[in-house]
Design a protein around this motif. Structure first.
Motif, PDB file in Angstrom:
ATOM      1  N   HIS A 123     -40.755  -0.473  23.793  1.00 24.81           N
ATOM      2  CA  HIS A 123     -40.824  -1.826  24.345  1.00 24.81           C
ATOM      3  C   HIS A 123     -40.755  -1.713  25.874  1.00 24.81           C
ATOM      4  N   HIS A 124     -41.704  -2.356  26.535  1.00 23.83           N
ATOM      5  CA  HIS A 124     -41.804  -2.233  28.003  1.00 23.83           C
ATOM      6  C   HIS A 124     -40.491  -2.607  28.717  1.00 23.83           C
ATOM      7  N   ILE A 125     -39.833  -3.659  28.248  1.00 25.04           N
ATOM      8  CA  ILE A 125     -38.600  -4.121  28.909  1.00 25.04           C
ATOM      9  C   ILE A 125     -37.453  -3.132  28.664  1.00 25.04           C
TER      10      ILE A 125
ATOM     11  N   GLY B  38     -37.913  -0.069  28.475  1.00 29.75           N
ATOM     12  CA  GLY B  38     -38.232   0.955  29.473  1.00 29.75           C
ATOM     13  C   GLY B  38     -37.682   0.588  30.850  1.00 29.75           C
ATOM     14  N   HIS B  39     -37.941  -0.639  31.282  1.00 28.85           N
ATOM     15  CA  HIS B  39     -37.458  -1.054  32.617  1.00 28.85           C
ATOM     16  C   HIS B  39     -35.938  -0.868  32.718  1.00 28.85           C
ATOM     17  N   ILE B  40     -35.216  -1.276  31.683  1.00 21.01           N
ATOM     18  CA  ILE B  40     -33.744  -1.145  31.722  1.00 21.01           C
ATOM     19  C   ILE B  40     -33.370   0.343  31.818  1.00 21.01           C
TER      20      ILE B  40
ATOM     21  N   ILE C 223     -36.327  -8.382  35.723  1.00 15.49           N
ATOM     22  CA  ILE C 223     -37.003  -9.359  36.563  1.00 15.49           C
ATOM     23  C   ILE C 223     -38.289  -8.745  37.113  1.00 15.49           C
ATOM     24  N   SER C 224     -39.428  -9.231  36.575  1.00 17.45           N
ATOM     25  CA  SER C 224     -40.702  -8.606  36.949  1.00 17.45           C
ATOM     26  C   SER C 224     -41.796  -9.660  37.037  1.00 17.45           C
ATOM     27  N   GLY C 225     -43.045  -9.200  37.103  1.00 17.77           N
ATOM     28  CA  GLY C 225     -44.165 -10.134  37.178  1.00 17.77           C
ATOM     29  C   GLY C 225     -44.388 -10.873  35.874  1.00 17.77           C
TER      30      GLY C 225
HETATM   31 ZN    ZN Z   1     -43.052  -4.044  34.076  1.00 19.48          ZN
END
Ligand code: ZN
Ligand code: KG4
Length: 365
Positions: free
Chosen positions: A142-144, A146-148, A167-169
């Motif tokens: 899951h992309h989010i 990944g961000h975490i 918090i992203s685009g």
């Molecule tokens: Zn992203």
């Protein structure tokens, strides 16, 4: 295995960055290659999905090869005496030469959502092809998530539990992270994501694309109190956000000033907009951490690179004895190292995908 460590080749293509990375045991980055399409989409003022897909298709194999080559270079540098596995070179774009083999890789990881469906499908098809051809496990990420996880790469001692501000685009979420694979979304945006609001307001102000970094920069020379925009807190106790109103607020302000024949002070408007958005984000994030008894807040996503947000959140965290973590800018925006990290924790939890893995544009966390 590389040096006795579980090695993942990770691929990320959910939006306008084609990225691949080689990551050991989740937190050690051997390479982090990012081919950005920002210059291409600039002409359109935003990402054009069909164009993004075509560029992913052209770039993805080259980017994966670069990730393997750059990982070889990092290994050679380690053998030559560098102590840290994460070399500065590994966290930057580019890399050439070398030739680490796919045999050294233990699993293939890929973002399968959320994101642009055509863009996601290119990464997925590539990852599946590698997994099938090389007989390696496939791990969907899951992309989010990944961000975490980008924070685990940057901060070696960081462990859950903590509160995360993603918090992203495409996203604005407050997420309670209880364990490496346990997440609860406490709130999210009901309309535009914060980064989207930055991008749209930048367009109104004629600043260009992507707007976030440009507003961040120009707001430094503006007075955040000169033009006041409405803070939207929604219902009491809600951790949700709404940013579409402020975008209209800026547009109305600009139009009325123009009609009255007054010149717009762009730094002041940018600073006023940013202050209104960040007041809400900082208040809600710190309130969530206090309510859920978390003594750590972790920032993630492209907007986490914002200097004013970092300043304001740090000041508020200091008041409440909360530790604040954020990744360096290269790990804030989309990259594959973060996907490799998340994939490792999925793998350890037995979350392995198969070749039926599909792209899910609106994948919930
Ligand atoms: Zn992203
Ligand atoms: O995480 P990301 O690379 O892609 C998505 O998954 O959306 O985030 C991109 C977003 C864009 O909206 C961009 O304007 C914003 O992050 N951004 C910033 C800054 N750097 C990037 N926003 C505010 N301040 C920044 N310094």
């Amino acid at each position: 295995m590389i040096k006795g460590k579980f090695a993942i080749l990770a691929i990320e293509s959910s939006c306008d960055e084609t990225a691949a990375a080689v990551v050991l045991e989740g937190r050690e980055v051997l390479s982090n290659v990012i081919s950005s399409q920002i210059e291409i989409h600039k002409a359109y003022g935003g990402v054009v999905p069909e164009i993004a897909s075509r560029h992913h298709l052209n770039n993805v194999n080259w980017v994966c090869q670069q990730a393997l080559d750059q990982a070889s270079e990092t290994l050679a540098a380690m053998d030559a005496g560098e102590t840290s596995v994460i070399s500065d070179a590994a966290l930057k774009e580019g890399g050439s030469g070398g030739g680490l083999s796919m045999d050294d890789i233990d699993a293939i990881a890929v973002t399968y959502g959320p994101g642009l469906v055509g863009a996601l499908l290119i990464g997925l098809a590539t990852a599946k092809a590698y997994a099938l051809a090389m007989g390696k496990p496939l791990i969907g990420v899951h992309h989010i998530h990944g961000h975490i996880c980008a924070n685990f790469i940057e901060h070696k001692d960081l462990k859950p539990p903590f509160m995360a501000l993603v918090i992203s685009g495409g996203h604005t979420n407050i997420v309670e992270v209880s364990d490496y694979n346990e997440y609860q979304v406490l709130g999210g945006t009901r309309d535009d994501a914060a980064g989207e609001a930055y991008d749209k307001v930048a367009r109104v102000l004629g600043l260009g694309y992507p707007g976030g970094p440009l507003i961040d920069k120009i707001a430094k020379s503006g007075n955040p109190e000169a033009v006041e925009f409405k803070r939207v807190f929604l219902e009491k106790d809600s951790f949700d956000f709404s940013f579409s109103g402020i975008k209209t607020g800026v547009l109305n302000y600009v139009n009325s000033e123009k009609q009255a024949g007054r010149e717009i002070n762009v730094p002041d408007v940018a600073a006023g907009f940013q202050q209104a958005v960040l007041d809400v984000i900082v208040t809600k994030t710190v309130t969530a951490a206090i309510q859920m008894n978390k003594d750590k807040i972790v920032m993630a996503g492209g907007v986490a690179a914002n200097s004013r947000l970092r300043e304001m959140l740090q000041a508020e965290c200091d008041k409440h004895g909360i530790s604040l973590y954020h990744p360096s800018p290269i790990l804030c925006t989309d990259n594959a190292a973060m996907i490799g990290c998340a994939a490792y924790y999925n793998y350890k939890a037995g979350k392995i995908s198969d070749l039926t893995l599909d792209a899910i544009p609106n994948l919930p966390l």
